[in-house]
Design an enzyme around this catalytic site. Structure first.
Site, PDB file in Angstrom:
ATOM      1  N   ASN A  30     -28.606   7.244 -10.553  1.00 36.88           N
ATOM      2  CA  ASN A  30     -28.612   8.681 -10.817  1.00 36.88           C
ATOM      3  C   ASN A  30     -27.175   9.028 -11.210  1.00 36.88           C
ATOM      4  OD1 ASN A  30     -28.822  11.425 -10.803  1.00 36.88           O
ATOM      5  ND2 ASN A  30     -29.799  11.565  -8.794  1.00 36.88           N
ATOM      6  N   LYS A  65     -24.958   7.804  -8.110  1.00 36.33           N
ATOM      7  CA  LYS A  65     -25.674   7.448  -6.890  1.00 36.33           C
ATOM      8  C   LYS A  65     -26.529   6.236  -7.217  1.00 36.33           C
ATOM      9  CE  LYS A  65     -28.415  10.198  -4.225  1.00 36.33           C
ATOM     10  NZ  LYS A  65     -29.187  11.429  -3.987  1.00 36.33           N
ATOM     11  N   ARG A 119     -32.509   7.841 -13.553  1.00 36.25           N
ATOM     12  CA  ARG A 119     -33.027   9.208 -13.463  1.00 36.25           C
ATOM     13  C   ARG A 119     -32.400   9.993 -14.607  1.00 36.25           C
ATOM     14  NH1 ARG A 119     -31.133  14.160 -10.218  1.00 36.25           N
ATOM     15  NH2 ARG A 119     -32.918  15.521 -10.514  1.00 36.25           N
ATOM     16  N   HIS A 149     -37.753  18.375 -11.244  1.00 36.29           N
ATOM     17  CA  HIS A 149     -38.230  17.720 -10.015  1.00 36.29           C
ATOM     18  C   HIS A 149     -39.569  17.034 -10.240  1.00 36.29           C
ATOM     19  CE1 HIS A 149     -35.903  20.897  -7.453  1.00 36.29           C
ATOM     20  NE2 HIS A 149     -35.167  19.799  -7.577  1.00 36.29           N
ATOM     21  N   HIS A 155     -41.195  21.729  -3.455  1.00 39.70           N
ATOM     22  CA  HIS A 155     -40.065  20.797  -3.276  1.00 39.70           C
ATOM     23  C   HIS A 155     -38.859  21.663  -2.933  1.00 39.70           C
ATOM     24  CE1 HIS A 155     -37.453  17.263  -4.451  1.00 39.70           C
ATOM     25  NE2 HIS A 155     -36.591  18.268  -4.467  1.00 39.70           N
ATOM     26  N   ASP A 161     -26.197  25.704   2.926  1.00 42.70           N
ATOM     27  CA  ASP A 161     -26.956  24.685   3.645  1.00 42.70           C
ATOM     28  C   ASP A 161     -27.956  25.337   4.597  1.00 42.70           C
ATOM     29  OD1 ASP A 161     -26.363  21.480   4.441  1.00 42.70           O
ATOM     30  OD2 ASP A 161     -27.399  22.686   5.953  1.00 42.70           O
ATOM     31  N   ARG A 163     -29.463  24.309   7.215  1.00 38.99           N
ATOM     32  CA  ARG A 163     -29.190  24.171   8.655  1.00 38.99           C
ATOM     33  C   ARG A 163     -28.231  25.261   9.139  1.00 38.99           C
ATOM     34  NH1 ARG A 163     -28.705  17.844   8.083  1.00 38.99           N
ATOM     35  NH2 ARG A 163     -27.954  18.707   6.142  1.00 38.99           N
ATOM     36  N   ILE A 183     -35.400  20.540   2.981  1.00 40.00           N
ATOM     37  CA  ILE A 183     -35.822  21.722   3.740  1.00 40.00           C
ATOM     38  C   ILE A 183     -37.319  21.634   4.060  1.00 40.00           C
ATOM     39  CG2 ILE A 183     -36.118  24.234   3.599  1.00 40.00           C
ATOM     40  CD1 ILE A 183     -33.551  24.237   1.804  1.00 40.00           C
ATOM     41  N   ASN A 225     -37.842  19.095   6.862  1.00 43.84           N
ATOM     42  CA  ASN A 225     -37.103  19.202   8.128  1.00 43.84           C
ATOM     43  C   ASN A 225     -36.974  20.596   8.724  1.00 43.84           C
ATOM     44  OD1 ASN A 225     -36.179  16.357   8.253  1.00 43.84           O
ATOM     45  ND2 ASN A 225     -35.166  16.918   6.350  1.00 43.84           N
ATOM     46  N   GLU A 271     -37.665  10.057  -4.359  1.00 45.34           N
ATOM     47  CA  GLU A 271     -37.551   9.957  -5.814  1.00 45.34           C
ATOM     48  C   GLU A 271     -37.089   8.565  -6.251  1.00 45.34           C
ATOM     49  OE1 GLU A 271     -35.506  13.941  -5.705  1.00 45.34           O
ATOM     50  OE2 GLU A 271     -36.337  14.055  -7.719  1.00 45.34           O
TER      51      GLU A 271
END
Ligand code: AMP
Length: 385
Positions: free
Chosen positions: A7, A14, A78, A167, A195, A269, A271, A318, A321, A371
């Site tokens: 990616n 990545k 990707r 996505h 997603h 974020d 969280r 998200i 989790n 992915e």
């Protein structure tokens, strides 16, 4: 088969190396293969890693150590934008690379980086088969009434302005897994797939394919995201630019980097936003309200678009989790006869699972996405032909 998944971004790459077992299918083979190694090469463009070629050289050296003498069989890239041309993964040739490059105006941050990654591999490992897997491809089945904006035709014919959607690799994988989980033939499956990661999009699935999706010409439209606004009245943008309050560049930055959860709550974020809301922060609470309301509104709309959905599915960081956020969304879906099983929603698991109540008119699922796995499997499938 040993597949390197890449990616490539403008300043980082990545990577993940996966063993793809024989006969693995994107439609939920139980054997999902093994991640052999993964990592990130950062700060491309700076002194130690001046360009993508050097980054790939670094990566091949790293892999020589990490793969213990094994050699790669293929690379899967990707690629964010496949425009109108690509409706599925393709083996990369020079012509395909040029086609991806020509699509750069539609994805100026992403496609040029992918092309640099492809060319760097062609240069260092010329015999290695390469495959491109496009984020937009899964949405090539959108009907025209869904992909057209109500703008003069020249915007489409001369400038390529239409809904493309993104996505796709994730929406495709999760659609297959959700159908398998429910024991429904994919070809007759209707679903709404959310997603929800740093970027977020929701897709309407009918007969197993994408018929509408919330991201549009770029990944800015639709849901409230980490730093992206999602839907806004376009006049907000034109007026503020016409008045000279913002330059076009500042406005682009505002909408893409300073809006969404960050704009509403000061944190991108989930969280951090959820914790702040727990602590009574009014703006964090508001951000969760705006984001969950927006998503619930799309679920209602897509329930109509698919002629009655058979499932509502949450995936990505998200979606997989953030139980509190899922509860906020599901609580808004009562008009569809949907109920939540609060204990099932709170239970932590890495498997596909149902979180709706026994009496829910429509099942609500959490289905983990992957992915890299989807890209590796698509790559292996094309290379084996
Ligand atoms: P992704 O882009 O799919 O990696 O998703 C990133 C988003 O997932 C970020 O907003 C994270 O805060 C969110 N996320 C990851 N883990 C959790 C968690 N345990 N609870 C709430 N949000 C989470």
């Amino acid at each position: 088969m040993l597949v390197l998944v890449l990616n490539s971004g403008s300043s980082s790459i990545k990577y993940q190396v996966r063993e793809v077992p024989d006969g693995a299918s994107v439609d939920g083979s139980p054997d999902t293969g093994e991640v052999i190694t993964s990592g990130l090469i950062e700060r491309i463009g700076q002194a130690e890693v001046p360009d993508h070629q050097r980054a790939l050289d670094l990566l091949t050296h790293r892999l020589d150590d990490e793969l213990g003498g094994r050699t790669l069989d293929a690379v899967g890239h990707r690629v964010v934008h496949g425009g109108e041309r690509f409706s599925g993964p393709v083996r990369i040739t020079n012509e395909i690379t040029r086609a991806i490059e020509r699509l750069s105006p539609l994805a100026p941050l992403h496609n040029p980086a992918a092309v640099l990654g492809i060319r760097a591999i062609s240069h260092s490992l010329p015999d290695l088969p390469q495959v491109a897997v496009f984020d937009t491809a899964f949405h090539r089945t959108l009907p025209e009434h869904a992909w057209r904006y109500a703008l003069p035709d020249s915007l489409y014919t001369e400038h390529g302005v239409r809904r493309y959607g993104f996505h796709g690799t994730s929406h495709d994988l999760v659609t297959g897994e959700a159908a398998a989980f429910l024991g429904i033939e994919r070809s007759s499956f209707a679903a709404v797939i959310a997603h929800l990661g740093n970027g977020a999009s929701v897709t309407a699935i009918k007969d197993g394919v994408s018929v509408d999706t919330s991201m549009g010409y770029t990944p800015l439209e639709g849901l409230v995201m980490g730093t992206r606004s999602g839907d806004v009245d376009p006049s907000v943008i034109t007026q503020l630019i016409v008045r000279g309050t913002y330059t076009a560049e500042q406005m682009d930055r505002l909408l893409n980097k300073e809006s969404g959860l960050k704009g509403l709550a000061g944190e991108s974020d989930m969280r951090a936003v959820a914790e702040a809301a727990e602590d009574g922060d009014r703006y964090a609470e508001l951000a969760l309200d705006v984001a969950s309301y927006r998503l619930a509104k799309y679920v209602g709309a897509y329930h109509v678009a698919v002629g009655g959905t058979q499932a509502v599915v949450f995936t990505a960081g998200i979606g997989e989790n953030a139980a509190g956020f899922r509860a906020r969304v599901v609580d808004r879906l009562g008009a569809l006869g949907i109920t939540l099983d609060a204990a099932a929603n709170e239970a932590r698991s890495r498997d596909a699972r149902r979180i709706s109540g026994e009496d829910s008119a429509i099942p609500v699922l959490v289905v983990p996405t992957d992915e890299e796995r989807a890209i590796a499997e698509a790559t292996a499938a094309l290379v084996r032909i």
